[in-house]
Every structure is written in C-alpha cells, then in structure tokens.
Design a protein around this motif. Structure first.
Motif, PDB file in Angstrom:
ATOM      1  N   UNK A   1      44.203  43.260  20.977  1.00 33.96           N
ATOM      2  CA  UNK A   1      43.556  44.135  21.673  1.00 33.96           C
ATOM      3  C   UNK A   1      42.099  43.724  21.814  1.00 33.96           C
ATOM      4  N   UNK A   2      41.634  43.833  22.998  1.00 32.58           N
ATOM      5  CA  UNK A   2      40.116  43.580  23.291  1.00 32.58           C
ATOM      6  C   UNK A   2      39.366  44.577  22.791  1.00 32.58           C
ATOM      7  N   UNK A   3      38.497  44.609  21.554  1.00 29.12           N
ATOM      8  CA  UNK A   3      37.914  45.893  21.420  1.00 29.12           C
ATOM      9  C   UNK A   3      36.765  46.591  22.359  1.00 29.12           C
ATOM     10  N   UNK A   4      36.458  45.899  23.348  1.00 29.02           N
ATOM     11  CA  UNK A   4      35.710  46.391  24.289  1.00 29.02           C
ATOM     12  C   UNK A   4      36.244  46.811  25.388  1.00 29.02           C
TER      13      UNK A   4
ATOM     14  N   UNK B   1      49.150  39.187  24.898  1.00 30.71           N
ATOM     15  CA  UNK B   1      50.464  38.901  24.282  1.00 30.71           C
ATOM     16  C   UNK B   1      50.417  37.459  23.745  1.00 30.71           C
ATOM     17  N   UNK B   2      50.821  37.494  22.732  1.00 26.03           N
ATOM     18  CA  UNK B   2      51.243  36.049  21.953  1.00 26.03           C
ATOM     19  C   UNK B   2      52.535  35.615  21.886  1.00 26.03           C
ATOM     20  N   UNK B   3      52.841  34.470  21.598  1.00 29.82           N
ATOM     21  CA  UNK B   3      54.253  33.981  21.637  1.00 29.82           C
ATOM     22  C   UNK B   3      54.517  33.889  19.977  1.00 29.82           C
ATOM     23  N   UNK B   4      53.802  34.666  19.084  1.00 34.75           N
ATOM     24  CA  UNK B   4      53.737  34.771  17.712  1.00 34.75           C
ATOM     25  C   UNK B   4      54.764  36.026  17.439  1.00 34.75           C
ATOM     26  N   UNK B   5      55.813  36.145  16.839  1.00 32.17           N
ATOM     27  CA  UNK B   5      56.360  37.283  16.239  1.00 32.17           C
ATOM     28  C   UNK B   5      56.384  37.581  14.958  1.00 32.17           C
ATOM     29  N   UNK B   6      56.530  38.891  14.843  1.00 34.96           N
ATOM     30  CA  UNK B   6      56.443  39.364  13.313  1.00 34.96           C
ATOM     31  C   UNK B   6      57.066  38.538  12.319  1.00 34.96           C
ATOM     32  N   UNK B   7      56.779  38.640  11.092  1.00 31.48           N
ATOM     33  CA  UNK B   7      57.363  37.710   9.783  1.00 31.48           C
ATOM     34  C   UNK B   7      58.960  38.350   9.685  1.00 31.48           C
ATOM     35  N   UNK B   8      59.180  39.747   9.997  1.00 31.73           N
ATOM     36  CA  UNK B   8      60.542  40.272   9.854  1.00 31.73           C
ATOM     37  C   UNK B   8      61.263  39.823  11.238  1.00 31.73           C
ATOM     38  N   UNK B   9      60.862  39.268  12.090  1.00 31.40           N
ATOM     39  CA  UNK B   9      61.919  39.213  13.223  1.00 31.40           C
ATOM     40  C   UNK B   9      62.786  37.970  13.230  1.00 31.40           C
TER      41      UNK B   9
ATOM     42  N   UNK C   1      49.753  33.944  25.347  1.00 31.12           N
ATOM     43  CA  UNK C   1      50.294  33.468  26.744  1.00 31.12           C
ATOM     44  C   UNK C   1      50.479  34.174  27.743  1.00 31.12           C
ATOM     45  N   UNK C   2      50.717  34.052  28.879  1.00 31.76           N
ATOM     46  CA  UNK C   2      50.962  34.843  30.186  1.00 31.76           C
ATOM     47  C   UNK C   2      52.615  35.007  30.146  1.00 31.76           C
ATOM     48  N   UNK C   3      52.859  36.148  29.962  1.00 31.93           N
ATOM     49  CA  UNK C   3      54.449  36.671  29.828  1.00 31.93           C
ATOM     50  C   UNK C   3      54.762  37.245  31.362  1.00 31.93           C
TER      51      UNK C   3
END
Length: 152
Positions: free
Chosen positions: A38-41, A47-55, A145-147
């Motif tokens: 999230x952009x703080x401003x 969105x990224x193409x990274x998933x949670x370590x539990x996924x 990435x652009x989803x």
C-alpha cells in the motif's frame, strides 16, 4: 422461486451464514493470499505475484488454515463486518459479491459443482505466483504485477 428454494448465498446475508456456509463461499482463487503493498501517501494498493509463506501454490489453499494467525499474525481474518472495508478484495470474491448483493459467477463451485472450475476459467492464481520466502527481502517492489486479467 420462493425464498426457501434459493441457495443460501441468495437468501441470507453474510451475517446470517452458518460457519460451514461461510467457509464454503471461498472459491479458492488464492488472490487474498497475495502480498499487497500500500502506498502510504495515496492508499493505492499494488498487487504482487508473491504469495504468503503458508499458501500452498499447488492447491490454492492455506497449508495451515486453522493456525494461520499464529504463524502469520498479519493475516486478515475475514468477517462479515470487515468485507465492505477491504478494498483489496477481488471483485470476483464470493464474500464481496454476497456483501454487495450480487450473484456468484458460473465458475464458482457452489454454482457449477466443480471446485476446479475456477482454475479452468483462469480466475485463480494457480501456477502464477512465487512464495514470499523465496525472494530477497526488500525486493517486494520488483514483484509488482498488473493483475488486470485477474479482475481485482
């Protein structure tokens, strides 16, 4: 068609669902398990193409769903009250759709009876992500990435 003959997601609000009905709404897309920045401003979500370590990338499900908050404290536990405020939820998310009074898509397993239909329709992240633990810390921005085809 009477109210009693309607499927539960059309005849009940999210608050009225039983635990089993609530859990069955999840279509298994895996989009909520993606790392989001999230952009703080501006508050804009990337969105990224990274998933949670539990996924579990092979099933599009959490590998430790019952204990996820212990393992990943920042994991968001979905509740009916939270859904309207979670702007990062995909537009195809069943929780969001029901909250907004919309119907489930034809590929949702509660509609078509096939849990794999979401993957066949290309509406999940199956095979499209990388575990956050496999990349160097601080490189998360490189994975944005652009989803658009994922209909967020």
């Amino acid at each position: 068609m009477t109210l009693n003959s309607l499927p539960f997601w059309k005849s009940k609000t999210l608050e009225q669902l039983s635990h089993d009905e609530w859990e069955s709404l999840c279509d298994g897309c895996g989009k909520c398990c993606l790392l989001k920045l999230e952009d703080e401003d501006t508050g804009e979500i990337a969105y990224t193409k990274l998933h949670c370590k539990l996924f579990d990338a092979s099933t599009c499900r959490c590998s430790n769903y019952e204990n996820r908050k212990e393992k990943v404290p920042e994991c968001v536990t979905l509740t009916p009250a939270k859904i309207p405020d979670l702007k990062w939820m995909p537009v195809t998310c069943a929780y969001r759709l029901v909250s907004e009074g919309k119907d489930l898509p034809e590929w949702h397993h509660l509609v078509c009876g096939d849990r794999g239909a979401i993957h066949k329709a290309g509406k999940s992240v199956l095979g499209k992500t990388v575990c956050e633990d496999t990349v160097f810390e601080g490189t998360e921005f490189d994975w944005i990435v652009n989803w658009e085809d994922m209909e967020f």
